[in-house]
Enzyme design. Sequence first.
Site: not given
Length: 268
Positions: A49, A51, A109, A196
Amino acid sequence: MRIAAGVEYDGSAFCGWQYQEHSPNVQAVVEKALGKVANHPVRVMCAGRTDSGVHAAGQVIHFDTDAVRSEFSWVRGSNSNLPPGVRLLWTREMDETFHARFRAQRRYYRYVIFNRPIHSACLHKRVSWEYRPLELPPMQQAARHLLGEHDFSAYRAVACQAKSPVRTLYQLDLRQQGPFIIMDLSANAFLHHMVRNIAGVLMRIGAGEAEPDWARQVLELRDRTLAGVTAPPDGLYFTRVDYPAQFELPGGADNPGAGGVFDFFSVI
């Protein structure tokens, strides 16, 4: 039958992947488009999932259906019912042992930082902007402290619902390409805001506001409140998922989405 699919999306118009009744989300528009092709309601499961505001070049999903359609029909039919910021890239018929989330071995990522005093109008919501000059070598030195299996409590969101904060970070590479600093990460799984928060720590170190060893100190303290700011979602892309070879899914260099999405960083 079970169908696996690759999904690419611009997350800037959505409040994340997961279905939310009163907020725009990627899952809802994908399920609606697939349902029109299948001619019945469809529920999908994703590999990871994302954000609010986070993009994907290689999200993987699966769904179950009784509808018999060709790969071409699933892709073209769904894309004709999707908004411009979401696209199905491929589909494959799978057996029941495949699961987009639970059979995933690694997730990848990329975080893209645009480092110059003035933000780019053309790259708004596509990259994370940092006006402070960043030094790459201290960021690379700090990144080495985070590789391997660790308790990443200090690098996850306070509201993270994962049962365990322990994750294995296999890759954390940083390189500079003109005004871009590109961070590539892979792990067995990621915690809420983990990428992040890592980016936020490394940018503070690159700006000279902390020493490279601070990344290790933050890790060992296991306290999110001592770890600095969470970097913006704009430059974050979910790029790829690795599965056991038996499933023969597109991935890596064969990923039909990732190459085209990221080539633009080489030509700007």
